[in-house]
Design a protein around this motif. Structure first.
Motif, mmCIF file in Angstrom:
data_model
loop_
_atom_site.group_PDB
_atom_site.id
_atom_site.type_symbol
_atom_site.label_atom_id
_atom_site.label_comp_id
_atom_site.label_asym_id
_atom_site.label_seq_id
_atom_site.Cartn_x
_atom_site.Cartn_y
_atom_site.Cartn_z
ATOM 1 N N ASP A 92 -10.950 -14.848 -0.680
ATOM 2 C CA ASP A 92 -10.726 -15.665 -1.790
ATOM 3 C C ASP A 92 -11.150 -14.530 -2.702
ATOM 4 N N ILE A 95 -10.416 -10.954 -3.119
ATOM 5 C CA ILE A 95 -9.139 -10.844 -3.808
ATOM 6 C C ILE A 95 -9.305 -10.657 -5.892
ATOM 7 N N LYS A 99 -8.906 -7.936 -8.376
ATOM 8 C CA LYS A 99 -7.510 -8.197 -9.182
ATOM 9 C C LYS A 99 -9.217 -8.467 -10.646
ATOM 10 N N SER A 225 0.610 -7.767 -7.245
ATOM 11 C CA SER A 225 0.279 -9.363 -6.199
ATOM 12 C C SER A 225 -1.152 -8.909 -5.109
ATOM 13 N N THR A 227 -2.552 -11.149 -1.563
ATOM 14 C CA THR A 227 -1.993 -12.483 -0.924
ATOM 15 C C THR A 227 -2.426 -12.026 0.540
ATOM 16 N N ASN A 230 -1.702 -14.494 6.103
ATOM 17 C CA ASN A 230 -1.448 -15.532 6.309
ATOM 18 C C ASN A 230 -2.448 -16.357 6.548
ATOM 19 N N LYS A 231 -2.770 -18.310 6.401
ATOM 20 C CA LYS A 231 -4.463 -18.495 5.829
ATOM 21 C C LYS A 231 -5.352 -17.654 6.706
ATOM 22 N N ILE A 236 -4.767 -8.411 3.840
ATOM 23 C CA ILE A 236 -4.128 -8.256 2.506
ATOM 24 C C ILE A 236 -3.253 -7.283 2.457
ATOM 25 N N ASP A 237 -2.076 -8.197 1.809
ATOM 26 C CA ASP A 237 -0.482 -7.354 1.638
ATOM 27 C C ASP A 237 -0.899 -6.797 -0.369
#
Length: 794
Positions: A92, A95, A99, A225, A227, A230-231, A236-237
């Motif tokens: 997180d 990410i 950004k 975007s 994300t 999965n968890k 990462i996409d």
């Protein structure tokens, strides 16, 4: 009471939903739905034709999670050097870093996305991505002011060397040469001819927009975007939609590149600081070592010393071991004092990372320095991603740094005291040993001191050289945070707008609008329309309905050859009257015709019912007893004449003097209302009216009486006792359903004898399955609408 129960039971039963009826309410307006569908599909086509399609670019990366001890798999070969470490990466957090405004802003600057190029079309503009544009602008100075500019330039190439600069309003500003510097009030730039073929761009206007950097950063932060797959995954996409596929691909690739560069810079910060510190110390110690070596050489030359006496060998061995410990203690003391000095230099300034792994044989200090450097880097990263110094996270990190700094100071002071004590003891021991070798020449002792100093400085120099090499290795092997799994790849088909979804939505919307209009129209429609509306709200017997008539002649059943559906409806009502009057034993039947309000067609129905009965061979009298608003003579198209009001007020006037006939209907006599009196209610209460009904019942089979509306005046109720039956008229698409309480109340209270309902002016097209287009069987066939053919084949 029994009637009321039946009425309530009827209403309960009618609460059941009739699906066919509900569908027919909308199918009758099928043309609206077709029109709505055509219009919506047309609008959808125009929208798709002139909307700029959006393409999606996608990249996939793996955030490398640090393994045991914070060391990645690539760095395990250097684990034994003790120079690597750190905490594991939080997905997180990474990410948010990707950004961050800083990294996205750097991407926009590197790709020069603040400047965009567009070619003008008939309806819309198309973006030309950088090198594909026939012209480019080169801004001479890109400072902070440039990234705040918001302007539009229009370029019209006229030759391969010249172009026109056009204002936003379309006015020509100037004619300029390509590759020549132009200066306006916002920036200094030059226009470059980027087209290989002149025909491709001459006289084609190119629009150039320059947008503020901050606004673009906000746009891309929302558009990109990021994300996890999965968890529990570190994959990462990254996706971005744009009108130009290559533009989105380049943005994602550059975003990943700059993120990795930023991560590498962070990782190298401690190593760079350590390297600089070691280089400074090596320069200083190197000079000192060179001076000691020169002193040793000069001392030996001056004193002609070549060897050490044999008798001092044993003592010197002990002395050497003691000196070795002194050397190690002084090296540790020197490093601790250097770290203390580094901490003092940072007082009053923003804390920086400290050199790592310089304190030998003290794991606690090394651990504190490693944790201290980690917190410093974490705080810098938080500030760089946009957090302020008063941010809760930054404040928490600052408090932790201050605590570790205090602990480090205390540890260094304690370590320094311990080393000083140990060094003091070693030096005392050294003095004792030296006193035992008093026989050794003074020159040899002086030589030993010089060599001792040489060993101390040489050992420190060698230690720092080793640490320098370790630091260089850590800088050389630093790896990026993100591993690229898939480079950015754009979709070959646009992701928006989606044609199928747009057309489907348009079709649904085109049907929804008429549906909503019809639904609201029906929802707020309080008028009665068909027989079912009466059945749902009344328990009064239903006699029949009269379809809408477009004929100008008010007597629609004026001859034996009348074949219209309206005429057939009156014939059907005539038949039903026999059932309603079956229990009557009177020679003559008096039928009163009334309604709730005016305008519901009482006079029209009175005339045609009377004509229908007369054509069946019965002797019929039609009387107009609506003394307030007489319509009989008006409908028959004859001038006003003497009538009932004259008869009631003039005892000498005979009924034969008032009667007249209608052409073509011999058995029908008509008595009009006469002049409008000032006191109709009082006139109807006179004995003369009672005598009137006694007389006419002896002469006619049927007496049809056109009376006043019961909801407006009491006239009809005053003469209701003379009636054998009441025909209560309700006009479709005219009478409010709420007014049906009036006839129901009269029926329940039996104030109007033998009541029956007649629905006037019905529209078969709005009957919803209760239409009466079948009147006139054998004469006139009303074609059923297509939707009724589907649901009712009978």
């Amino acid at each position: 009471m029994q009637k009321q129960k039946e009425y309530n039971s009827l209403n309960i039963e009618n609460d059941t939903l009739n699906i066919r009826e509900e569908i027919e309410k909308y199918l009758i307006y099928w043309k609206w739905f077709v029109l709505g569908g055509i219009l919506s599909i047309t609008l959808a086509f125009l929208y798709l034709r002139y909307t700029t399609p959006q393409y999606s670019a996608k990249a996939v990366i793996l955030i490398k999670e640090n393994q045991k001890g914070g060391i990645s798999a690539e760095m395990k070969a250097f684990e034994d050097l003790g120079i690597l470490g750190g905490s594991t990466n939080n997905i997180d957090n990474e990410i948010e870093i990707i950004k961050s405004r800083k990294i996205i802003g750097d991407v926009i600057k590197r790709l020069n996305y603040t400047v965009s190029y567009f070619s003008s079309g008939r309806v819309k503009e198309s973006e030309l991505y950088n090198k594909k544009s026939p012209i480019l602008i080169d801004v001479v100075k890109k400072d902070s002011m440039f990234y705040e500019i918001d302007t539009i330039l229009k370029i019209l190439p006229i030759t391969s060397t010249e172009f026109k600069l056009i204002s936003e309003s379309g006015d020509e500003v100037s004619t300029n040469l390509f590759n020549k510097i132009i200066q306006n009030d916002k920036m200094t730039f030059k226009v470059i001819n980027n087209s290989k073929s002149q025909e491709n761009f001459l006289n084609s206007e190119i629009k150039i927009t320059v947008k503020p950097l901050n606004g673009l950063i906000d746009s891309y932060q929302k558009a990109v975007s990021i994300t996890p797959v999965n968890k529990n995954s570190s994959v990462i996409d990254l996706t971005l939609n744009d009108a130009v596929k290559n533009k989105a691909e380049d943005f994602l690739d550059t975003l990943i590149l700059l993120y990795n560069e930023d991560a590498i810079t962070d990782k190298n910060l401690v190593s760079e600081k350590t390297k600089n510190f070691i280089d400074e110390r090596l320069d200083t110690i190197g000079i000192t070592l060179k001076s000691i070596n020169n002193n040793l050489k000069n001392f030996k030359v001056d004193n002609k010393l070549t060897d050490i006496k044999a008798e001092a060998e044993l003592i010197l061995t002990i002395l050497t071991e003691n000196n070795k410990q002194i050397i190690e203690s002084k090296i540790s003391l020197s490093l601790i004092q250097s770290l203390n000095q580094e901490l003092k230099n940072q007082e009053g300034k923003e804390e920086e990372v400290l050199p790592a792994s310089l304190v030998p044989n003290d794991a606690s200090i090394a651990q504190i320095i490693s944790e201290y450097n980690r917190l410093i880097l974490e705080r810098k990263r938080a500030i760089r991603t946009g957090a302020t110094k008063i941010n809760a996270i930054v404040v928490n990190l600052t408090e932790q740094v201050d605590g570790l700094k205090s602990s480090l100071n205390k540890s260094l002071q304690n370590s320094e005291k311990g080393i000083l004590l140990k060094l003091n003891q070693l030096e005392k021991e050294d003095a004792k040993i030296k006193s035992k070798i008093s026989g050794v020449p003074m020159q040899e002792l002086e030589l030993q001191d010089i060599r001792l100093e040489q060993e101390i400085i040489s050992g420190l120099y060698s230690y720092l050289l080793k640490k320098k090499e370790e630091t260089d290795i850590s800088l050389a092997v630093t790896v990026a945070n993100a591993k690229i799994i898939d480079k950015a790849y754009g979709s070959t088909r646009p992701v928006s707008p989606k044609k199928n979804i747009i057309y489907l939505a348009a079709l649904l919307f085109g049907g929804l609008i008429p549906f909503a209009i019809i639904y609201l129209k029906n929802l707020f429609d309080t008028k009665i329309h068909n027989k079912k509306d009466l059945e749902d709200n009344l328990s009064i017997p239903f006699l029949g309905d009269i379809p809408k008539s477009d004929e100008k002649n008010k007597i629609v059943i004026g001859g034996d050859d009348s074949r219209s559906s309206t005429a057939e409806a009156f014939r059907l009502i005539r038949t039903n009257l026999d059932f309603m009057l079956a229990s009557s034993k009177n020679k003559s039947n008096t039928i009163f015709i009334t309604s709730t309000t005016s305008g519901e067609g009482k006079s029209f129905i009175s005339i045609n019912i009377a004509a229908s009965l007369a054509l069946s061979g019965k002797k019929v009298l039609l009387m107009g007893m609506d003394l307030r608003a007489p319509k009989v003579t008006e409908y028959l198209g004859i001038p006003d004449r003497k009538g009932l009001t004259n008869y009631i007020t003039d005892d000498n006037l005979l009924l034969d003097d008032l009667k007249f006939n209608i052409n073509g209907i011999k058995s029908l006599d008509v008595i009009s209302s006469g002049v409008v009196p000032p006191n109709p209610a009082e006139l109807l209460m006179t004995k003369r009216v009672e005598n009137l009904f006694t007389i006419i019942k002896d002469d006619y089979d049927y007496v049809i009486v056109d009376t006043a509306p019961v909801n407006l005046v009491t006239d009809t109720l005053l003469i209701a006792k003379y009636a054998d039956m009441f025909m209560y008229i309700a006009r479709a698409n005219y009478l409010d359903k709420r007014l049906l309480a009036v006839p129901q109340t009269l029926y329940n209270e039996k104030r109007l004898p033998n009541m029956a309902m007649v629905l006037n002016d019905t529209d078969p097209k709005r009957s919803y399955g209760y239409g009466y287009g079948g009147y006139g069987y054998g004469y006139v066939v009303d074609e059923k609408p297509w939707y009724k053919k589907i649901f009712n084949k009978s």
